[in-house]
Design an enzyme around this catalytic site. Structure first.
Site, PDB file in Angstrom:
ATOM      1  N   ASP A  82       0.855  -1.195   0.000  1.00  0.00           N
ATOM      2  CA  ASP A  82       0.000   0.000   0.000  1.00  0.00           C
ATOM      3  C   ASP A  82       0.896   1.251   0.000  1.00  0.00           C
ATOM      4  O   ASP A  82       1.815   1.354   0.813  1.00  0.00           O
ATOM      5  CB  ASP A  82      -0.866  -0.049   1.274  1.00  0.00           C
ATOM      6  CG  ASP A  82      -1.977   0.979   1.274  1.00  0.00           C
ATOM      7  OD1 ASP A  82      -2.410   1.391   0.189  1.00  0.00           O
ATOM      8  OD2 ASP A  82      -2.422   1.351   2.377  1.00  0.00           O
ATOM      9  N   HIS A 180      -7.928   9.857   3.700  1.00  0.00           N
ATOM     10  CA  HIS A 180      -7.446   8.891   4.693  1.00  0.00           C
ATOM     11  C   HIS A 180      -7.808   9.335   6.108  1.00  0.00           C
ATOM     12  O   HIS A 180      -7.921  10.526   6.379  1.00  0.00           O
ATOM     13  CB  HIS A 180      -5.924   8.745   4.586  1.00  0.00           C
ATOM     14  CG  HIS A 180      -5.492   8.068   3.318  1.00  0.00           C
ATOM     15  ND1 HIS A 180      -4.854   8.731   2.303  1.00  0.00           N
ATOM     16  CD2 HIS A 180      -5.633   6.784   2.902  1.00  0.00           C
ATOM     17  CE1 HIS A 180      -4.605   7.883   1.313  1.00  0.00           C
ATOM     18  NE2 HIS A 180      -5.069   6.697   1.645  1.00  0.00           N
ATOM     19  N   GLY A 181      -7.956   8.352   6.993  1.00  0.00           N
ATOM     20  CA  GLY A 181      -8.161   8.660   8.411  1.00  0.00           C
ATOM     21  C   GLY A 181      -9.621   8.613   8.821  1.00  0.00           C
ATOM     22  O   GLY A 181     -10.500   8.238   8.033  1.00  0.00           O
ATOM     23  N   ASN A 254     -10.309   0.538  -0.447  1.00  0.00           N
ATOM     24  CA  ASN A 254      -9.313   0.445   0.634  1.00  0.00           C
ATOM     25  C   ASN A 254      -9.894   0.848   1.986  1.00  0.00           C
ATOM     26  O   ASN A 254     -10.476   1.932   2.118  1.00  0.00           O
ATOM     27  CB  ASN A 254      -8.155   1.408   0.358  1.00  0.00           C
ATOM     28  CG  ASN A 254      -7.215   0.899  -0.709  1.00  0.00           C
ATOM     29  OD1 ASN A 254      -7.525  -0.031  -1.431  1.00  0.00           O
ATOM     30  ND2 ASN A 254      -6.062   1.526  -0.796  1.00  0.00           N
ATOM     31  N   ASP A 256      -8.787   0.867   6.181  1.00  0.00           N
ATOM     32  CA  ASP A 256      -7.862   0.653   7.279  1.00  0.00           C
ATOM     33  C   ASP A 256      -8.465   1.220   8.572  1.00  0.00           C
ATOM     34  O   ASP A 256      -8.592   0.516   9.581  1.00  0.00           O
ATOM     35  CB  ASP A 256      -6.518   1.343   6.969  1.00  0.00           C
ATOM     36  CG  ASP A 256      -5.469   1.088   8.029  1.00  0.00           C
ATOM     37  OD1 ASP A 256      -5.754   0.358   8.993  1.00  0.00           O
ATOM     38  OD2 ASP A 256      -4.348   1.612   7.911  1.00  0.00           O
ATOM     39  N   SER A 257      -8.873   2.487   8.520  1.00  0.00           N
ATOM     40  CA  SER A 257      -9.385   3.143   9.726  1.00  0.00           C
ATOM     41  C   SER A 257     -10.532   2.357  10.367  1.00  0.00           C
ATOM     42  O   SER A 257     -10.635   2.286  11.603  1.00  0.00           O
ATOM     43  CB  SER A 257      -9.856   4.568   9.406  1.00  0.00           C
ATOM     44  OG  SER A 257      -8.780   5.328   8.909  1.00  0.00           O
TER      45      SER A 257
HETATM   46  P1  13P Z   1      -9.075   4.736   5.414  1.00  0.00           P
HETATM   47  O1  13P Z   1      -8.244   5.631   6.285  1.00  0.00           O
HETATM   48  O2  13P Z   1     -10.326   5.418   4.979  1.00  0.00           O
HETATM   49  O3  13P Z   1      -9.353   3.427   6.046  1.00  0.00           O
HETATM   50  O4  13P Z   1      -8.238   4.468   4.061  1.00  0.00           O
HETATM   51  C1  13P Z   1      -7.248   3.475   4.020  1.00  0.00           C
HETATM   52  C2  13P Z   1      -6.459   3.501   2.762  1.00  0.00           C
HETATM   53  O5  13P Z   1      -6.763   4.167   1.802  1.00  0.00           O
HETATM   54  C3  13P Z   1      -5.242   2.667   2.721  1.00  0.00           C
HETATM   55  O6  13P Z   1      -4.520   2.850   1.557  1.00  0.00           O
HETATM   56  O1  G3H Z   2      -3.291   4.957   3.568  1.00  0.00           O
HETATM   57  C1  G3H Z   2      -2.836   4.780   4.687  1.00  0.00           C
HETATM   58  C2  G3H Z   2      -3.120   3.522   5.404  1.00  0.00           C
HETATM   59  O2  G3H Z   2      -4.187   3.686   6.285  1.00  0.00           O
HETATM   60  C3  G3H Z   2      -1.886   3.010   6.099  1.00  0.00           C
HETATM   61  O3  G3H Z   2      -1.616   3.753   7.228  1.00  0.00           O
HETATM   62  O4  G3H Z   2       0.854   4.116   7.038  1.00  0.00           O
HETATM   63  O5  G3H Z   2      -0.322   4.366   9.229  1.00  0.00           O
HETATM   64  O6  G3H Z   2      -0.004   2.106   8.201  1.00  0.00           O
HETATM   65  P1  G3H Z   2      -0.180   3.584   7.960  1.00  0.00           P
HETATM   66 ZN    ZN Z   3      -4.559   4.879   0.832  1.00  0.00          ZN
END
Ligand code: 13P
Ligand code: G3H
Ligand code: ZN
Length: 309
Positions: A82, A180-181, A254, A256-257
């Site tokens: 990523d 993001h976030g 995608n 993550d958050s």
């Molecule tokens: P989120 O912060 O919305 O989860 O996005 C994650 C992401 O784009 C990782 O590449």
């Molecule tokens: O796009 C970002 C992802 O949420 C990854 O976050 O670099 O803190 O692991 P990180």
């Molecule tokens: Zn991302």
């Protein structure tokens, strides 16, 4: 079991009007939760690893656990870098056996982004690995870099065809208002579906990627706040918008958050309600259970990838 690339996954997702979830992995509990939910729902999945995840857990540990998850579940699984920041970062993961990498040249000029992406594509394709590029700039925090809303910029549809044909990149992340976030909007959520539609018209059949696509579950945020956390104002992408994206050219979404929030809620819940607990298996087990529920919900109710493995 072996890792697969995203080529087939994206073709089927595009034709079938659904999207593949790309979940960031950082530890064993997240890997287990995501892959178990996908196995039970018979869903293909992309596990993605950021540079900070590798710094935290170690590439070898993460890959070892992904191998174990593949052996245990038997689902189609792609392992993806990523936000690869350089050719070297991508090369390292390609050489290590990842099946997909992202080269994120979105902060460079158009020409520099093309040159960098092309270099990665040439190296990756030679080894049977697929590449995701990015055009446009998302706001938010990624890999400790904070892009302010003023510095963010939407993808220009007029640049897409040239970027894809000159680089040979297999999929493209675009900026249409996601970020993001956990704090994506202060007012109403708004995505520029018109940009997505324009790109789709120019490049029919070409797989598009949405970053920054967590929905930030209100109930989990409330649980965090009720258990001593402080996440007031957290707001994500409404699920109906993601469903609309998944039904269109968007083949990879995608998140993550949302997993971080699920994990935090699970741990805080036990710490607050059972202060006597000091066995990590108890609170990490609860976190794993909640992540798994969140992932299952996304596969079935947002991505539509259940039953497609
Ligand atoms: P989120 O912060 O919305 O989860 O996005 C994650 C992401 O784009 C990782 O590449
Ligand atoms: O796009 C970002 C992802 O949420 C990854 O976050 O670099 O803190 O692991 P990180
Ligand atoms: Zn991302």
């Amino acid at each position: 079991m072996a890792l697969v690339t995203t080529k087939d996954m994206f073709k089927k997702a595009y034709d079938g009007g659904y999207a593949i979830g790309a979940f960031n992995i950082n530890n064993m509990e997240i890997i287990q939760a995501v892959t178990e939910a996908c196995a039970e729902e018979k869903s293909p999945v992309i596990l993605q690893v950021s540079s900070s995840a590798m710094k935290y857990a170690g590439k070898e540990y993460l890959m070892g656990m992904v191998n174990a998850a593949m052996e245990t579940t038997g689902i189609d699984l792609a392992l993806h870098l990523d936000h690869g920041a350089s050719f070297e970062a991508c090369k390292e993961c390609i050489d290590a056996g990842f099946s997909s990498v992202m080269i994120d040249g979105s902060h460079a000029s158009f020409e520099e982004n093309i040159a960098l992406t092309k270099k990665v594509v040439e190296y990756a394709h030679d080894k049977g690995v697929v590449v995701e590029g990015e055009l446009g700039k998302l706001a938010g925090i990624e890999d400790e870099v904070n892009v302010s809303a003023e510095d963010a910029s939407y993808t220009k549809p007029s640049e897409v065809e040239e970027f894809v044909s000159r680089t040979g990149v297999d999929s493209l992340a675009i900026a249409i208002g996601t970020s993001h976030g956990a704090f994506k909007f202060t007012g109403e959520a708004k995505l520029r579906f018109d940009i997505l539609e324009e790109i789709t018209k120019i490049m029919p059949g070409y797989p598009i990627v949405l970053h920054g696509a967590s929905s930030i579950d209100e109930e989990l945020v409330a649980k965090i706040n009720a258990c001593g956390g402080s996440m007031g104002g957290a707001k994500g992408i409404p699920e109906e918008m993601l469903r609309r994206a998944a039904a269109s050219a968007v083949c990879k979404i995608n998140m993550d958050s949302d997993l971080r929030i699920a994990m935090t809620a699970g741990i805080r819940e036990i710490f607050t309600n059972k202060p006597e607990v000091f066995d990590p298996r108890n609170y990490l087990g609860n976190a794993r259970k909640i992540i798994k529920e969140v992932v299952r919900h996304k596969l079935v109710n947002v991505l539509g990838s259940n039953g497609k493995a």
